[in-house]
Design a protein around this motif. Structure first.
Motif, PDB file in Angstrom:
ATOM      1  N   ILE A  26       9.853 -12.336  15.338  1.00  0.00           N
ATOM      2  CA  ILE A  26      10.719 -11.237  14.871  1.00  0.00           C
ATOM      3  C   ILE A  26      10.440 -10.901  13.407  1.00  0.00           C
ATOM      4  N   LYS A  27      10.332 -11.920  12.562  1.00  0.00           N
ATOM      5  CA  LYS A  27      10.127 -11.642  11.128  1.00  0.00           C
ATOM      6  C   LYS A  27       8.809 -10.925  10.891  1.00  0.00           C
ATOM      7  N   ARG A  28       7.760 -11.379  11.591  1.00  0.00           N
ATOM      8  CA  ARG A  28       6.472 -10.711  11.427  1.00  0.00           C
ATOM      9  C   ARG A  28       6.515  -9.311  12.033  1.00  0.00           C
ATOM     10  N   LEU A  29       7.295  -9.160  13.103  1.00  0.00           N
ATOM     11  CA  LEU A  29       7.391  -7.862  13.757  1.00  0.00           C
ATOM     12  C   LEU A  29       8.040  -6.823  12.855  1.00  0.00           C
ATOM     13  N   VAL A  30       9.174  -7.171  12.252  1.00  0.00           N
ATOM     14  CA  VAL A  30       9.846  -6.195  11.380  1.00  0.00           C
ATOM     15  C   VAL A  30       8.985  -5.882  10.160  1.00  0.00           C
ATOM     16  N   GLU A  31       8.265  -6.876   9.683  1.00  0.00           N
ATOM     17  CA  GLU A  31       7.370  -6.638   8.545  1.00  0.00           C
ATOM     18  C   GLU A  31       6.228  -5.716   8.960  1.00  0.00           C
ATOM     19  N   ILE A  60      14.096  -6.378   5.679  1.00  0.00           N
ATOM     20  CA  ILE A  60      12.917  -6.454   4.820  1.00  0.00           C
ATOM     21  C   ILE A  60      12.940  -5.288   3.839  1.00  0.00           C
ATOM     22  N   LEU A  61      12.433  -5.562   2.653  1.00  0.00           N
ATOM     23  CA  LEU A  61      12.367  -4.561   1.588  1.00  0.00           C
ATOM     24  C   LEU A  61      11.001  -4.674   0.917  1.00  0.00           C
ATOM     25  N   LEU A  62      10.264  -3.549   0.824  1.00  0.00           N
ATOM     26  CA  LEU A  62       8.937  -3.536   0.199  1.00  0.00           C
ATOM     27  C   LEU A  62       8.862  -2.418  -0.830  1.00  0.00           C
ATOM     28  N   LEU A  66       6.342  -1.696  -7.657  1.00  0.00           N
ATOM     29  CA  LEU A  66       7.007  -2.819  -8.341  1.00  0.00           C
ATOM     30  C   LEU A  66       6.473  -4.180  -7.868  1.00  0.00           C
ATOM     31  N   GLY A  67       5.631  -4.186  -6.842  1.00  0.00           N
ATOM     32  CA  GLY A  67       5.158  -5.465  -6.295  1.00  0.00           C
ATOM     33  C   GLY A  67       6.290  -6.285  -5.728  1.00  0.00           C
ATOM     34  N   LEU A  68       7.258  -5.606  -5.136  1.00  0.00           N
ATOM     35  CA  LEU A  68       8.476  -6.260  -4.649  1.00  0.00           C
ATOM     36  C   LEU A  68       8.405  -6.437  -3.137  1.00  0.00           C
ATOM     37  N   ALA A  69       8.688  -7.652  -2.682  1.00  0.00           N
ATOM     38  CA  ALA A  69       8.734  -7.944  -1.236  1.00  0.00           C
ATOM     39  C   ALA A  69       9.837  -8.954  -0.984  1.00  0.00           C
ATOM     40  N   GLN A  70      10.802  -8.576  -0.180  1.00  0.00           N
ATOM     41  CA  GLN A  70      11.897  -9.462   0.206  1.00  0.00           C
ATOM     42  C   GLN A  70      12.102  -9.369   1.711  1.00  0.00           C
ATOM     43  N   GLY A  71      12.476 -10.501   2.317  1.00  0.00           N
ATOM     44  CA  GLY A  71      12.656 -10.545   3.760  1.00  0.00           C
ATOM     45  C   GLY A  71      11.323 -10.663   4.465  1.00  0.00           C
ATOM     46  N   GLY A  72      11.332 -10.516   5.781  1.00  0.00           N
ATOM     47  CA  GLY A  72      10.105 -10.655   6.551  1.00  0.00           C
ATOM     48  C   GLY A  72       9.515 -12.043   6.404  1.00  0.00           C
ATOM     49  N   THR A  73       8.200 -12.103   6.151  1.00  0.00           N
ATOM     50  CA  THR A  73       7.519 -13.395   5.980  1.00  0.00           C
ATOM     51  C   THR A  73       7.365 -13.781   4.515  1.00  0.00           C
TER      52      THR A  73
END
Length: 527
Positions: A26-31, A60-62, A66-73
């Motif tokens: 699921i986490k990889r899927l949403v990402e 997930i937030l990308l 800003l080089g920002l990544a939260q959630g997902g993997t």
């Protein structure tokens, strides 16, 4: 957008759909969904929300700039609070753009958030002020499953042109993302359905183990620990880069298949009588019949005392026969525990005691002191089980195989019966139930054989023995490997990679830990 570029995007959309349908996590899927969406329409940032408990939760937030990544993997959780779909007074939340997209069941395309008066972007402006970012164009697309239900929202921010300038999302962009959102929603729904069925399936397995546990807490513990040890050893073999097993590898599906086999490896014990499974002493059936034999000794001691009082025997003879009876009683009590190997002299002594006469109060004639069944059980040379009872115990693996082979296993679990049904086979073909040799068995089945033996040797919750110290258990396991009972190559990895120690740390008492000479054990295995 020219026709060629549109065709390229459509081709990419099809490729994305195929990729999404094959993702299992699921986490990889949403990402993958969010990354694909931003790439498809050249968005600089985006978020994906899933609908739970009448609120949209950030998954997930990308943000590329800003080089920002939260959630997902990413391993970094999204800290933003959920967006409620209704306000405190019960009215639908139409001020927040993603909540409004759900409540009105429509795509919302905003050219400039800073000039839009329809929605509350105060939070966005605070984020921009704090980060130095400029959130301008927004595209919020509801994600609908195959039944039209909204399961989440895909929101993209800041469409970029060839000069990397922010522009509005076009109508073509919107249609492409809507198509992607639909595919993504179906992929997510399917994955959730598969996971729910998987949980249901594992729930049934746990019900079986619970039933076994209810019959016998000892076997129940075994059913939980063997899968754990099996996976620990399998992972160690998977890491191995040298030797005969260097080519062995497992995917996540392979690991799950082995896990299920481990959980079901003793499911046939659900049919095994509990008084056989938990037979703690030789005379135990529904209760320990040693109490009946103790009563008979009391009757003989009573009759002996009556004979003394009546002057039938002398005091000297009374004392001698009394001591003999007490010694025989203590001997029978000790034999009943089924500890050490029973020598011929003890079996002969049991036979002599068995033929002694005694007369119950309700009987008209004298009887043998031990019945044929009692004599047979007390004469067991090792352990507490007769040959017939051992056959009953051994039959559990045949029942296990019958139960598992009767199930319509999907392709990714088709080997479960073979893995689970092979853990009592031996490398030399002298095991059961099929008498398979090493080359006829999978690595997984051989792994489970070692796990099954080591757990049984070290288990501290058996009614008939204490858990062995590690050094003793590993010496026995090494001897069994040398005698082709278990796999030598797998045992080498078990020892070298300290799988035994990791397992002991999790499941054994501190009193079972002692000094283990691994080098000496490995040297024995090289002979």
């Amino acid at each position: 957008m020219n026709e060629q570029e549109l065709q390229q995007r459509l081709n990419k959309l099809n490729a994305i759909g195929v990729a999404l349908s094959g993702e299992t996590q699921i986490k990889r899927l949403v990402e993958s969904i969010l990354v694909a969406a931003t790439d498809l329409v050249r968005a600089d940032a985006g978020t994906l929300y899933l609908l739970k408990d009448n609120a949209l939760h950030f998954e997930i937030l990308l943000n590329t700039t800003l080089g920002l990544a939260q959630g997902g993997t990413s391993g970094i959780p999204v800290t933003l609070p959920p967006v409620p779909l209704t306000l405190a007074d019960g009215r639908p939340n139409l001020a927040n753009v993603v909540a409004c997209a759900v409540n009105q069941n429509c795509t919302i395309n905003i050219v400039d958030a800073y000039t839009s008066a329809d929605y509350d972007f105060s939070g966005t402006r605070r984020f921009d002020q704090h980060s130095g970012y400029h959130s301008k164009s927004f595209l919020s697309v509801p994600m609908r499953d195959h039944e039209g239900r909204i399961i989440g929202v895909l929101q993209l921010i800041n469409a970029l042109n060839d000069l990397h300038e922010i522009e509005a999302f076009t109508l073509n962009d919107q249609h492409l993302v809507e198509s992607l959102a639909s595919q993504a929603a179906i992929a997510l729904t399917n994955r959730r359905l598969i996971l729910s069925l998987q949980k249901l399936f594992e729930g049934f397995i746990n019900l079986i183990n619970l039933a076994i546990d209810d019959k016998s807490p000892y076997t129940g513990g075994h059913c939980q620990r063997v899968p754990e040890l099996t996976m620990m050893l399998a992972d160690a073999v998977n890491r191995c880069t040298t030797g005969e097993l260097a080519s062995f590898s497992m995917t996540e599906r392979d690991r799950y298949e082995l896990k299920i086999a481990g959980l079901l490896h003793d499911c046939g014990k659900i049919t095994t009588p509990v008084h056989v499974v938990d037979k703690a002493t030789k005379l135990q059936t529904i209760f320990d019949r040693i109490e009946l034999i103790d009563t008979r000794f009391e009757v003989l001691l009573r009759d002996l005392e009556i004979a003394l009082l009546r002057g039938v025997i002398t005091a000297e003879r009374y004392e001698q026969e009394r001591q003999d009876l007490l010694a025989d009683r203590d001997f029978i009590r000790a034999v009943n525990k089924g500890g050490e190997m029973l020598p011929d002299v003890d079996i002969a002594r049991i036979a002599a005691i068995a033929t002694r006469s005694w007369q119950p109060v309700a009987a008209s004639t004298a009887q043998h002191f031990l019945s044929a069944n009692e004599q047979e059980n007390l004469s067991i040379r090792k352990g507490t089980l007769t040959a017939a009872e051992r056959d009953i115990i051994n039959r559990h693996i045949e029942i296990t195989i019958q139960m598992l082979e009767a199930l319509p296993w999907p392709a990714h679990l088709k080997n479960v019966p073979e893995y689970a049904g092979g853990h009592h086979e031996r490398m030399d073909g002298k095991g059961y139930p099929r008498g398979l040799k090493r080359e006829q068995m999978s690595v997984q089945a051989r792994i489970m054989g070692i796990a099954d033996v080591f757990e049984a040797l070290t288990a501290r919750d058996r009614p008939y023995k204490d858990g062995m110290k590690l050094s003793v258990a590993l010496k026995i396991l090494t001897r069994m490997a040398c005698e082709q009972h278990v796999d030598k190559e797998l045992l080498k990895i078990f020892l070298r990679e300290r799988v035994w120690f990791d397992y002991a740390t999790r499941f054994l008492n501190q009193s079972q830990f002692d000094e283990v000479d691994i080098a000496a054990l490995l040297a024995q295995l090289e002979v």
